[in-house]
Structure formats: structure tokens, C-alpha cells
Design an enzyme around this catalytic site. Structure first.
Site, PDB file in Angstrom:
ATOM      1  N   LYS A  14       0.834  -1.219   0.000  1.00 44.73           N
ATOM      2  CA  LYS A  14       0.000   0.000   0.000  1.00 44.73           C
ATOM      3  C   LYS A  14       0.865   1.264   0.000  1.00 44.73           C
ATOM      4  O   LYS A  14       0.644   2.175  -0.793  1.00 44.73           O
ATOM      5  CB  LYS A  14      -0.931   0.021   1.237  1.00 44.73           C
ATOM      6  CG  LYS A  14      -1.869  -1.164   1.325  1.00 44.73           C
ATOM      7  CD  LYS A  14      -2.787  -1.077   2.535  1.00 44.73           C
ATOM      8  CE  LYS A  14      -2.069  -1.085   3.870  1.00 44.73           C
ATOM      9  NZ  LYS A  14      -1.378  -2.360   4.185  1.00 44.73           N
ATOM     10  N   ARG A  46      -9.983   0.867   8.522  1.00 47.05           N
ATOM     11  CA  ARG A  46      -9.540  -0.481   8.866  1.00 47.05           C
ATOM     12  C   ARG A  46     -10.565  -1.257   9.667  1.00 47.05           C
ATOM     13  O   ARG A  46     -10.307  -2.399  10.027  1.00 47.05           O
ATOM     14  CB  ARG A  46      -8.297  -0.349   9.738  1.00 47.05           C
ATOM     15  CG  ARG A  46      -7.012  -0.679   9.052  1.00 47.05           C
ATOM     16  CD  ARG A  46      -5.920  -0.210   9.998  1.00 47.05           C
ATOM     17  NE  ARG A  46      -4.764  -1.017   9.912  1.00 47.05           N
ATOM     18  CZ  ARG A  46      -3.636  -0.602   9.328  1.00 47.05           C
ATOM     19  NH1 ARG A  46      -3.561   0.570   8.757  1.00 47.05           N
ATOM     20  NH2 ARG A  46      -2.601  -1.374   9.322  1.00 47.05           N
ATOM     21  N   ARG A  93      11.679  -5.433   4.799  1.00 45.68           N
ATOM     22  CA  ARG A  93      11.426  -3.990   4.608  1.00 45.68           C
ATOM     23  C   ARG A  93      12.392  -3.141   5.436  1.00 45.68           C
ATOM     24  O   ARG A  93      12.695  -3.450   6.585  1.00 45.68           O
ATOM     25  CB  ARG A  93       9.996  -3.646   5.032  1.00 45.68           C
ATOM     26  CG  ARG A  93       9.769  -2.141   5.055  1.00 45.68           C
ATOM     27  CD  ARG A  93       8.332  -1.746   5.208  1.00 45.68           C
ATOM     28  NE  ARG A  93       7.591  -2.536   6.152  1.00 45.68           N
ATOM     29  CZ  ARG A  93       6.269  -2.616   6.167  1.00 45.68           C
ATOM     30  NH1 ARG A  93       5.556  -1.958   5.270  1.00 45.68           N
ATOM     31  NH2 ARG A  93       5.648  -3.352   7.054  1.00 45.68           N
ATOM     32  N   ARG A 110      11.188  -1.476  11.021  1.00 44.95           N
ATOM     33  CA  ARG A 110      10.088  -1.099  11.908  1.00 44.95           C
ATOM     34  C   ARG A 110       9.959  -2.096  13.055  1.00 44.95           C
ATOM     35  O   ARG A 110      10.111  -3.298  12.856  1.00 44.95           O
ATOM     36  CB  ARG A 110       8.772  -1.047  11.112  1.00 44.95           C
ATOM     37  CG  ARG A 110       8.581   0.269  10.398  1.00 44.95           C
ATOM     38  CD  ARG A 110       7.438   0.272   9.421  1.00 44.95           C
ATOM     39  NE  ARG A 110       6.208  -0.358   9.863  1.00 44.95           N
ATOM     40  CZ  ARG A 110       5.089  -0.372   9.145  1.00 44.95           C
ATOM     41  NH1 ARG A 110       5.056   0.206   7.954  1.00 44.95           N
ATOM     42  NH2 ARG A 110       4.006  -0.963   9.579  1.00 44.95           N
ATOM     43  N   ARG A 165      -0.614  -8.522  13.571  1.00 46.97           N
ATOM     44  CA  ARG A 165      -1.160  -7.585  12.578  1.00 46.97           C
ATOM     45  C   ARG A 165      -1.975  -8.323  11.519  1.00 46.97           C
ATOM     46  O   ARG A 165      -3.035  -7.861  11.108  1.00 46.97           O
ATOM     47  CB  ARG A 165      -0.012  -6.812  11.911  1.00 46.97           C
ATOM     48  CG  ARG A 165       0.623  -5.807  12.849  1.00 46.97           C
ATOM     49  CD  ARG A 165       2.021  -5.456  12.425  1.00 46.97           C
ATOM     50  NE  ARG A 165       2.069  -4.751  11.166  1.00 46.97           N
ATOM     51  CZ  ARG A 165       3.138  -4.726  10.373  1.00 46.97           C
ATOM     52  NH1 ARG A 165       4.232  -5.387  10.699  1.00 46.97           N
ATOM     53  NH2 ARG A 165       3.102  -4.042   9.254  1.00 46.97           N
TER      54      ARG A 165
HETATM   55  P1  AP5 Z   1       4.804  -1.552   1.856  1.00 38.75           P
HETATM   56  O1  AP5 Z   1       4.462  -0.726   0.680  1.00 38.75           O
HETATM   57  O2  AP5 Z   1       5.570  -0.916   2.986  1.00 38.75           O
HETATM   58  O3  AP5 Z   1       3.523  -2.344   2.421  1.00 38.75           O
HETATM   59  P2  AP5 Z   1       2.203  -1.830   3.142  1.00 38.75           P
HETATM   60  O4  AP5 Z   1       1.040  -2.514   2.515  1.00 38.75           O
HETATM   61  O5  AP5 Z   1       2.173  -0.332   3.215  1.00 38.75           O
HETATM   62  O6  AP5 Z   1       2.416  -2.509   4.542  1.00 38.75           O
HETATM   63  P3  AP5 Z   1       2.420  -1.975   6.015  1.00 38.75           P
HETATM   64  O7  AP5 Z   1       3.044  -3.090   6.809  1.00 38.75           O
HETATM   65  O8  AP5 Z   1       3.054  -0.614   6.127  1.00 38.75           O
HETATM   66  O9  AP5 Z   1       0.952  -1.860   6.347  1.00 38.75           O
HETATM   67  P4  AP5 Z   1       0.382  -1.768   7.744  1.00 38.75           P
HETATM   68  O10 AP5 Z   1      -1.038  -1.674   7.419  1.00 38.75           O
HETATM   69  O11 AP5 Z   1       0.788  -2.802   8.707  1.00 38.75           O
HETATM   70  O12 AP5 Z   1       1.105  -0.504   8.377  1.00 38.75           O
HETATM   71  P5  AP5 Z   1       0.606   0.934   8.722  1.00 38.75           P
HETATM   72  O13 AP5 Z   1       1.795   1.800   8.648  1.00 38.75           O
HETATM   73  O14 AP5 Z   1      -0.601   1.294   7.937  1.00 38.75           O
HETATM   74  O15 AP5 Z   1       5.644  -2.821   1.289  1.00 38.75           O
HETATM   75  C1  AP5 Z   1       6.158  -3.799   2.197  1.00 38.75           C
HETATM   76  C2  AP5 Z   1       7.560  -4.240   1.700  1.00 38.75           C
HETATM   77  O16 AP5 Z   1       7.407  -4.934   0.442  1.00 38.75           O
HETATM   78  C3  AP5 Z   1       8.529  -3.086   1.420  1.00 38.75           C
HETATM   79  O17 AP5 Z   1       9.821  -3.481   1.796  1.00 38.75           O
HETATM   80  C4  AP5 Z   1       8.454  -2.873  -0.113  1.00 38.75           C
HETATM   81  O18 AP5 Z   1       9.665  -2.390  -0.627  1.00 38.75           O
HETATM   82  C5  AP5 Z   1       8.160  -4.301  -0.587  1.00 38.75           C
HETATM   83  N1  AP5 Z   1       7.301  -4.319  -1.773  1.00 38.75           N
HETATM   84  C6  AP5 Z   1       6.174  -3.585  -2.001  1.00 38.75           C
HETATM   85  N2  AP5 Z   1       5.619  -3.909  -3.177  1.00 38.75           N
HETATM   86  C7  AP5 Z   1       6.422  -4.896  -3.709  1.00 38.75           C
HETATM   87  C8  AP5 Z   1       6.381  -5.670  -4.918  1.00 38.75           C
HETATM   88  N3  AP5 Z   1       5.391  -5.480  -5.824  1.00 38.75           N
HETATM   89  N4  AP5 Z   1       7.356  -6.598  -5.130  1.00 38.75           N
HETATM   90  C9  AP5 Z   1       8.347  -6.795  -4.203  1.00 38.75           C
HETATM   91  N5  AP5 Z   1       8.449  -6.086  -3.045  1.00 38.75           N
HETATM   92  C10 AP5 Z   1       7.476  -5.151  -2.804  1.00 38.75           C
HETATM   93  O19 AP5 Z   1       0.116   0.778  10.240  1.00 38.75           O
HETATM   94  C11 AP5 Z   1       1.014   0.537  11.295  1.00 38.75           C
HETATM   95  C12 AP5 Z   1       0.239   0.474  12.609  1.00 38.75           C
HETATM   96  O20 AP5 Z   1      -0.392   1.749  12.861  1.00 38.75           O
HETATM   97  C13 AP5 Z   1      -0.913  -0.535  12.673  1.00 38.75           C
HETATM   98  O21 AP5 Z   1      -0.461  -1.839  13.007  1.00 38.75           O
HETATM   99  C14 AP5 Z   1      -1.790   0.089  13.765  1.00 38.75           C
HETATM  100  O22 AP5 Z   1      -1.286  -0.160  15.053  1.00 38.75           O
HETATM  101  C15 AP5 Z   1      -1.675   1.575  13.475  1.00 38.75           C
HETATM  102  N6  AP5 Z   1      -2.719   2.061  12.539  1.00 38.75           N
HETATM  103  C16 AP5 Z   1      -2.513   2.617  11.307  1.00 38.75           C
HETATM  104  N7  AP5 Z   1      -3.682   2.928  10.727  1.00 38.75           N
HETATM  105  C17 AP5 Z   1      -4.653   2.564  11.623  1.00 38.75           C
HETATM  106  C18 AP5 Z   1      -6.065   2.604  11.590  1.00 38.75           C
HETATM  107  N8  AP5 Z   1      -6.734   3.084  10.518  1.00 38.75           N
HETATM  108  N9  AP5 Z   1      -6.745   2.130  12.650  1.00 38.75           N
HETATM  109  C19 AP5 Z   1      -6.094   1.651  13.731  1.00 38.75           C
HETATM  110  N10 AP5 Z   1      -4.759   1.560  13.829  1.00 38.75           N
HETATM  111  C20 AP5 Z   1      -4.043   2.024  12.777  1.00 38.75           C
END
Ligand code: AP5
Length: 215
Positions: A13, A88, A127, A160, A171
């Protein structure tokens, strides 16, 4: 263009939202980035959210909805946005529908990235993120030119805290239990675009653009 990008952790994402925000010249709004910045700055929000995030659990709906309402009120959202990581839960989705309507806006599409679990694990454990500008790397799939340093700003790359095995499992379970039901929620509202996120970064970006253009 007003878009939501959803998908399990590690589906790409953040990677894709960065590309789309540049292509469409719209703000990329990552609730995860907003929370990580608050933790880094030691704000009251950051102090509340830190332990919850480190365990891989979700921050409360009330807090998240407040953050998003505030962000939506900024003028740059009028011409478009790409939300990454919000909504979410069903409660967040209901509040988001209302908040978007209150601003006189309309959601165009909800893109759901779909990637098999074994690929997600490899993506998350490999990552690395820039401490300075937040750019996302992968030790195997998108390594920086100089190990440990950001190509864009020279900042230090770190892993992270929630990309360790225990937090990753928590998660992914939270996603299945609380977020996956949003796929049907948005399908029923005619907004869902399911996209295969397992290919190369550029291929996935192309597939998202086609899905959004065909709305
Ligand atoms: P990346 O693009 O970083 O993946 P992502 O889908 O953004 O994954 P996240 O782990 O960041 O999502 P998340 O939902 O856990 O985290 P968030 O920050 O929102 O890609 C991942 C890796 O793969 C990278 O190394 C990239 O280079 C590689 N990659 C990408 N595409 C690729 C491809 N096509 N081929 C090969 N490699 C590839 O949330 C973190 C925390 O915040 C949550 O756990 C929660 O505690 C809190 N939080 C955030 N939003 C909310 C909410 N709305 N409600 C409640 N809590 C929340």
C-alpha cells in the site's frame, strides 16, 4: 481522484500510494505514517499509540476517526487523496463515509491489493524505512544504492519495530478479523477494485491505474 488503498500488511500500500500520489498529484495520507511521526515527536497521541502499534494491534477507532476528520479538512484534499491504511474497521468506514460527505466530496474507488501470505511475510521481514523521509525499501526487491542509506535523502534506514515475527502475526490476524470485512462492505457499495499485488512494483502500479480508470 479520491481513492482508498486497502490490503493486508505488506501488500504494498505504502509503495503504491507513493507512486499514485505522484502520478495523480494528490496527497498520500498514511495513517501509519501519521502515527509513527507522532511517536517520533513524543506528542500525547504518539505516547498513547506507541505500545499499541508495537504489539501490532489497532489504535482505537475514536482516535483514528479524529485524526482523519482533521486531515480531510485541509484544502489539499479537495482535488483528491489517496488513503493508505484507513479505514480499517467497519466503524471507521462508516465514519469515513460521513466525513467525506460532510466535506462535499465523493469516494471514487477502493482498491484492495491481494497478495499470498508467504509473500507478505518475506516483504515485511525485508522492509527497511528511511528515518528521514519515510521512503520504503526492501533488502532484496528494492535495495538502496548504498546499504543502510536512503537514496533520496541519505537518511539512515531502519527496520520497523512491528516488522518482527510476533507483531507481524498479530497484525495479520487483526487484518483478517477487523479489516477484511471491508472488502464486502465496499463491494456492496460498488466501489471495490480488487487488484493482484504479487507482481513487480511497476506491474502492480499499472494494474491499479487501469482499475481506477475503468471505474
Ligand atoms: P509496503 O508498501 O511498505 O507495504 P504496506 O502494505 O504499506 O504494509 P504496512 O506493513 O506498512 O501496512 P500496515 O497496514 O501494517 O502498516 P501501517 O503503517 O498502515 O511494502 C512492504 C515491503 O514490500 C517493502 O519493503 C516494499 O519495498 C516491498 N514491496 C512492495 N511492493 C512490492 C512488490 N510489488 N514486489 C516486491 N516487493 C514489494 O500501520 C502501522 C500500525 O499503525 C498498525 O499496526 C496500527 O497499530 C496503526 N494504525 C494505522 N492505521 C490505523 C487505523 N486506521 N486504525 C487503527 N490503527 C491504525
Amino acid at each position: 481522484m479520491h481513492i482508498v488503498l486497502m490490503g493486508a500488511q505488506g501488500t504494498g500500500k505504502g509503495t503504491q500510494a507513493t507512486i499514485l500520489a505522484q502520478a495523480y498529484r494528490i496527497p498520500h495520507i498514511s495513517t501509519g505514517d501519521i502515527l509513527r511521526q507522532a511517536v517520533k515527536d513524543g506528542t500525547p497521541l504518539g505516547k498513547k499509540a506507541q505500545a499499541v502499534m508495537e504489539r501490532g494491534e489497532l489504535v482505537s477507532d475514536d482516535i483514528m476517526i479524529g485524526i482523519v476528520r482533521e486531515r480531510l479538512a485541509r484544502p489539499d484534499c479537495e482535488k483528491g487523496f489517496i488513503f493508505d491504511g484507513f479505514p480499517r474497521t467497519i466503524a471507521q468506514a462508516d465514519a469515513f463515509t460521513e466525513a467525506v460527505r460532510d466535506r462535499g466530496l465523493r469516494l471514487d474507488a477502493v482498491v484492495s491489493l491481494e497478495v499470498p501470505r508467504e509473500i507478505l511475510l518475506e516483504r515485511m521481514t525485508g522492509r527497511r524505512v528511511c528515518r528521514g523521509c519515510g521512503a520504503i525499501y526492501h533488502v532484496k526487491y528494492s535495495p538502496p544504492e548504498v546499504a543502510g542509506r536512503c537514496d533520496r535523502c541519505g537518511g539512515e534506514l531502519y527496520q520497523r519495530v512491528d516488522d518482527h515475527p510476533d507483531a507481524i502475526n498479530t497484525r495479520l490476524e487483526a487484518y483478517e478479523r477487523q479489516t477484511a470485512p471491508l472488502i464486502d462492505y465496499y463491494r456492496q457499495r460498488g466501489l471495490l477494485k480488487a487488484v493482484d499485488g504479487a507482481g513487480l512494483v511497476e506491474e502492480v502500479a499499472g494494474a491499479i491505474k487501469s482499475a481506477v480508470a475503468g471505474q
